[in-house]
Design an enzyme around this catalytic site. Structure first.
Site: not given
Ligand code: PBG
Ligand code: ZN
Length: 323
Positions: A123, A196, A206, A234, A249
């Protein structure tokens, strides 16, 4: 004789000495993992709106950061790459001399014994900001996991101890495991972001990683916040695919999931206290509405009590100083 008045639970709460003697859960800096955002360039240190006290740092400044991490006795670091240039195929995510491989090398030179975990995803390297490849507006799975496995391999080559895929594509743990093993990196472990959730508590991250999706959202691949059984599926699948550590998470709104995962599996469980969870306390503390130290430590001990062995937290350094 049982019950009041013979039984009085307040007896063991009377002094700090007694409370400490019967405390069930300890907080220890060695269980905290600090997320670090690494950017391009030299001498670059940029504050992040919404993540007070966390900066984006260029690779050359990582050494200072790590010296502090080691001195405080933290359990490890979780590296995120924030490239200047992005493209449709997220190619920066799997370049051998990409930002994360360079950061790993710097970390291993400076602090060879400190566990280095790397976030593996597409991402923050792609123009569309999704965790997988986009074809005709869809986030495709099977091509994405090939690239994710390539990205993990570049991290292993650079010396990462553990790679942590956060993309939520199906089958990525197996794809990573087989590509690592095929290249002789069978000693490199996988921390799977197994459960997640599609959460509102990722906001400041983000911005930090410049990874907001340019269209749509992540609900087509991240878990629905309403589902716990699905999280257990999962986790079970990721373990079948040989994940070494499983992560839940965010943390706070999902402590039942942490606890259910803990009860179900024998591998180490991690919880990620996310950017939004941190930002909420920071913002409220700034207004004098909550005491930051107390609120942060209460969250952290709650996450440990729920069953997490380790916690990824933006408070890692601050909390280590408080303990
Ligand atoms: C993206 C990713 C995210 C986080 C860790 N890796 C954000 C998302 O999935 O949009 C979030 C970490 C945080 O908010 O501290 N793969
Ligand atoms: Zn990502």
């Amino acid at each position: 004789m049982s019950g009041f008045p013979a039984t009085r639970l307040r007896r063991l709460r009377r002094t700090e000495g007694l409370r400490s003697l019967v405390r069930e859960t300890e907080l220890d800096a060695g269980r905290f993992v600090l997320p670090i955002f690494v950017c391009e360039g030299r001498g670059r240190r940029e504050p992040i709106d919404g993540l007070p006290e966390i900066d984006r740092v260029s690779v050359d400044l990582l050494a200072d950061e790590l010296a502090e991490v080691v001195e405080l006795g933290l359990g490890g670091v979780l590296l995120f790459g924030v490239p200047d240039d992005k493209d449709e195929a997220a190619s920066g995510a799997y370049e051998a001399d990409g930002i994360v491989p360079r950061a790993i090398q710097a970390a291993k030179e400076r602090a060879p014994d400190l566990p280095v975990i790397t976030d593996v995803c597409l991402c923050s390297y792609s123009t569309h900001g999704h965790c997988g490849l986009v074809h005709d507006g869809e986030i495709v799975n099977d091509l994405s996991i090939e690239l994710i496995a390539r990205a993990a391999l570049t991290h292993a080559e650079a010396g990462a101890d553990l790679v942590a895929p956060s993309d939520m594509m199906d089958g990525r743990v197996a794809a990573i495991r087989s590509s690592l093993d095929a290249e002789g990196y069978e000693q490199v472990g996988i921390v799977s972001y197994a459960a997640k959730y599609a959460s509102a508590f990722y906001g400041p991250f983000r911005e930090a990683a410049a990874s907001t999706p340019s269209f749509g959202d992540r609900r087509g691949y991240q878990l629905d916040p309403a589902n716990r059984r699905e999280a257990l599926r999962e986790v079970a699948l990721d373990l079948e695919e040989a994940a070494d550590i499983v992560m839940v998470k965010p943390a706070m709104a999902y402590l039942d999931v942490v606890s259910a995962v803990r009860a179900r599996v024998d591998v180490p469980v991690a919880a990620y206290s996310t950017s939004g969870e941190y930002a909420m306390v920071k913002a409220a503390a700034e207004r004098g509405w909550v005491d930051e130290r107390q609120a942060a430590l209460e969250q952290l001990v709650g996450i440990r009590r729920a069953g997490a062995d380790m916690i990824v937290t933006y408070w890692a350094k601050q909390a280590a100083r408080w303990l």
